[in-house]
Every structure is written in structure tokens, then in C-alpha cells.
Design an enzyme around this catalytic site. Sequence first.
Site, short mmCIF file in Angstrom:
data_model
loop_
_atom_site.label_atom_id
_atom_site.label_comp_id
_atom_site.label_asym_id
_atom_site.label_seq_id
_atom_site.Cartn_x
_atom_site.Cartn_y
_atom_site.Cartn_z
CB SER A 1 34.79 49.14 44.30
OG SER A 1 35.27 48.18 43.37
CG ASP B 1 46.04 45.04 40.51
OD1 ASP B 1 45.83 44.04 39.80
OD2 ASP B 1 45.21 45.95 40.68
#
Length: 669
Positions: A327, A351
Site C-alpha cells: 500500500s 468500497d
Amino acid sequence: MTELRNVEVDLARFRTRVFVLSMAVVFCFVLVLSRLVYLQIVRHDDLRAQAESNRTAIVPIVPNRGLIQDRNGVVLASNYSAYTLEITPSKTANLESTIDELAKILDITSRDRRRFKKLMEEAKSFGSLPIRTRLTDAEVARFAAQRFRFPGVEIRARLFRSYPYGELASHVIGYIGRINLAEKAQIEDDDNQANYRGTEYIGKLGVEQSFESQLHGITGVERVETSAAGRAVRKLASTPSTPGNVIVLSIDIKLQKLVEDMFGDRRGALVAIDPRNGEVLAFVSKPTFDSNLFVDGIDQDNWQMLNESLDKPLLNRALRGTYPPGSTYKPFMALAALELGQRTPATLINDPGFYMFGGHRFGSPESDKTGIMDMRGAIVNSSNAYFYSLANELGVDRMHDFMAPLGFGQITGIDIFGEVRGVLPSQEWKKKYYKRPEQQRWYAGETISLGIGQGYNNFTMLQLAQAVSIMANGGTRFKPQLVIGTQDATTHIQVAVPKPPPDNLGFKPENVEVVRQAMVAVTKEGTSARVFAGAGYISGGKTGTAQAVGLSQKEKYNAARMEERQRDHSLYTAFAPADVPQIALAVIVENAGFGSASAAPIARRVFDYWLLGQYPSAEDLVAVSKGLATAPTGKPRVAAEVSWPREDIKTPTAASVGPALPASANLSR
């Protein structure tokens, strides 16, 4: 009458013989005279020179190798002189018997024998090889008394390299070793043969190798008168050698020590850079190794231990270890979206905790937060779905073209040898990498994982640190630099190493600021908020968790059920202070889980040291090294008052290492 005639015949025969003999004598005399004329007149100068060379010898004087220092003048590599016992195998009738007899006089261990055997295999020459080093005066005296028994064996005075802090920064400093045949051929090809006469050791790794020409110096010569046996009688003339330059590194060795201590027994790497100029402040690879092991020629046991260890201590993880960035890649994906006009900061993406593409479910194990995400929220909450969809929109080749100038998958050009490129995937890359046509095709599903720093993405911590540095300074790329200056060992004049001009990548300031502010929010309300609680500065950062092994679509990650080396890597990238960054870094702790658990606490202490002059408390340092820390605990120490480097370790100057020695210096002369 007959008798008289016979006498006359005999006289005639005798006169003929006398004449022939006289002519032969005259001919021989002419030959001798001609030879004398040839030698005395025609070859007079040549023979005189040969006679002189039989009386004199030219001996090279090996220069003192230059010192290596950190940015604050702490000596990291120096020299000292010591006696060695050396054997020339070609002059020894029975090598094993000779060594056995020497062992009755001096202490020669099985380790010494194994190292000597290894040196013989590597050298493949007729030169002398050390069987024992660092002899005491008493040992020298014992051998000298019985030297006549050992043809081909002698005591030599040699300069040795010393690394006073052992394993500390060994991947940066490197080590020296005996010149092998390939290096000898390279020296000859580079027309350096004359300067390396008498030199038996050369830089093999790190700064020792990369700055060999600066560290070596200039070889001198000594003209000596020799006896009929070839031994030196007196010195006739000499040209002194010129010591090698002192090499000044950009790293702060105290910070380097702190970081290595914080890793403890764990594996990983950290690179810290000054984003204002590209200077490398810390360059850590764990585990390390002791550079002193290589000074005398490493023995087989230690070599096998280092070379076969599962932890790979000889691997420079900061320079050559490649990892998926996880990430920590997301801020750069966000910048790509803004710069390429793919999304705005306000673009909203749902999401639900996963992303569906081509019938496959791409999960989001890092964050439990779901819902509608804008760009800032996606970075702060580390939304995988946001960046999965972004990767699909951009496509692999557009991502490649944007990320390459940031240094991903590229050679950064750092000033030590051995850097690897890593992998920044593209369709063209896959065609070149794979041989079979069916493997060369790029599938759309392969693009999805690239958005969260997985898939084919594999980069070094050096590349990641450079990219964070570019983000921190607003889009200017500096070449990473480990050596910032050289100092003449004689005049002590220090000269700065020129810095290559920086490249402005042309990012829009408002786009960079959007991403930077999102990274600041990560440290205030996101995944690293607990670690940076109470910090005396504002920083920006991004946690990352990268898979060490692939999992199937239906398989759920469970660290407790996996082998230690199969667990996820812990990563963190950061810069500080947020408004005017002075330091940027990338850190990975292998197989340590979430980025906030192991990597981020190390970054926090690095910033505290660099910006506030604080050193962790002893109990906090232990907690960090075990992956059990968040914000610092205990009372931090004042970094300047921490007693390190230790006072018991001598850090010699160029003047304290003794004079340069002739290459032939030994007790027989």
C-alpha cells in the site's frame, strides 16, 4: 739418399702442421678479440646496465589506503601494520611438512590451514601467501632464529585494513580482499598495472570497491643495493608513495547504529534520504556481517556460514533486495490519477470491502473500513477497492510510463556498485521476460493487483525512498549520493563531490499537495496515528503490507498458520517535517505483518533522532526491536549525550596508521 728424402718429407709435413695449427690459433685469437670488441664496445652500455641491475633492485612502496569516515568524521575504515608469516608454495619442496614444522614453533590452527588452502585455490600464482597474521614480537623472534630451516618462508610487515565497528554498516562500507585473476586482468586492461605493483588487496564490495581508485593512492618506488644473494644492503634512492584519499560518507553512523539496533534479529532494510539534495543519511540492510572476516582472507567455516545462511547476510537488501511495495504504492497511484486527469480529489468510489473483475474477487484485507471513498479517504483508510479500480482505468502501460520517472524499476544511479533494477511491469516487459508466446500475453486481470503495489511490482527500498523523497520535495528528483566528499590525506584539504543537477518532473504543485496532505492525515487519523501520537513535528507517511507468497482467491491470510518466512512484509514510507521536509525514508521489516506494527515505529524513532535530537530509552529500543512498540515509551535520551561511538574503540587519523611499507619489506632484508 732415400733417408734424406724421407727426412725432407717429414719436415714438409711438420711445417704444414705447424702452419695449420698456427692459423687455427690465429683464428681463435681473432674470434676472442672480436668477441671482446663486441662486448666491450658494441654492447658496453647494455651490459653495464645489466651489471647495475644485478647490484640494485626497484621495490614498489605500497601506499596507505585512504580512510572512510561518516559525515561527522567518525572513522569507519582504517589501517594498521603487523607482521605476517608467508609461504611461497613454488619455493617449498614439501608444503604440508613445512607447515607441520612451522606449527612446532608458532601457533598455526586448523582454521589457518583451511584459509591458506582457500587462498592457494584462489590465487593460482607463484606469489607468497599468508599462513599466519598479526604475529607478536616474540613469535617473530622465534621464527627468525630458525629461519634457515624454512626455504620459501619469511616474515613480512604488511598493512591491514581495520573496520573498528565490525558489522555496523558493513554493506555500505564493504571490505577488501586479495586480488584475483579477473581483477588482475582488469587492472592491466585499465593501464593501472604500474600503480598496483606490490598491492595484493583491493576493494571487493561497497564503498571500498566503488571508490577503489580514490582509496588506493599512488604507489612509490625504492631503489636498493642488493647482495649477491639478492638481499637488500642499503637504500640508494626512493620516491615516496601518496596515500589514498579519505572518503567522507553522507551517512550518520550513529543513526545507522540506532536503526540496526531497532531491527534486532529481524531481516529488512531502511533507506533515509535528505529530499533537499539526495544525500543518503542511513542505508541499512539486516542482517549484516563483520567486514573484518575478509581482511586476512575469510576461512571456509565463516564463508560457508555466511553464504548458506537462510537469512542471507551477504545480500544488501537496501540495494539489491526487491519487494512488492504494497500500500505504500497508493500515494503514487493517486498522483498518477491527478496528473493524467483520470480522477479528481473529489471523485467518489464505493468500497464494499472487495473488487470484482472478470469473475474474480479481489479482497481488501488491510482495512475494515468500507463505504464511499474520495482520494484522501482512500489513502488514509488504505482502500484497496479504490486503487484496484484506478489501476483498471489507467492500464498497465500508462502506470508504467508515469512511475518510471519516479525511479520505480529503474537504476537510481547511487554511487556504489551492485544496484538492481527491480520490476516495473508493462506489456513490453512481459514480452521480453517470458519466452513462450502464451506467457507473453498481458491479461487485464494482471493489471488490477498492480494498483495496490502487488502483482509483478518489485522494487528496492532505495527506489521507494527516492520516490518518497520526490513526493516530499514537490517533484524534484535528485540522484542518491553516499559519498559527499574526499579529503587529501597529506594536505587535509576536503573537496565536495559534485552533485548531479536535479530533474524537475513537472508535477502540478496542487496535485502533489493533495497527496502530501493525505499522507499527513495517515499519521494523524489513519493507520500510523498511534505510532506518531505526541510527535514534536508533523510528518506524512503511508503504511504498507506486502505479500511474501501468493494466495488463492478463496484462501484467507492467517499469519498464525503460516511459516515465519511466508508471512507478509511490513513497510512504511514517510517524510518530515511535512511543511519543509528534511528527511524521507522507506523501511521494510520482512515477514513482520502490518506496516503500522513493525515498520512505522522504526520510522518514528528515526525522525525523533534526526529532527529532535532524541534517542529512544533502553526499554523502548527493546520493544521496537521485537515489534511491540507504538509511540515511544520511557524518557527519551539526548542523542548527543548517548556515549556512542564507544570511547574504547580507537578511530585513527591518517597520521596514526604508520608509514607506507615497501612491498618487499620483510625480516630477511
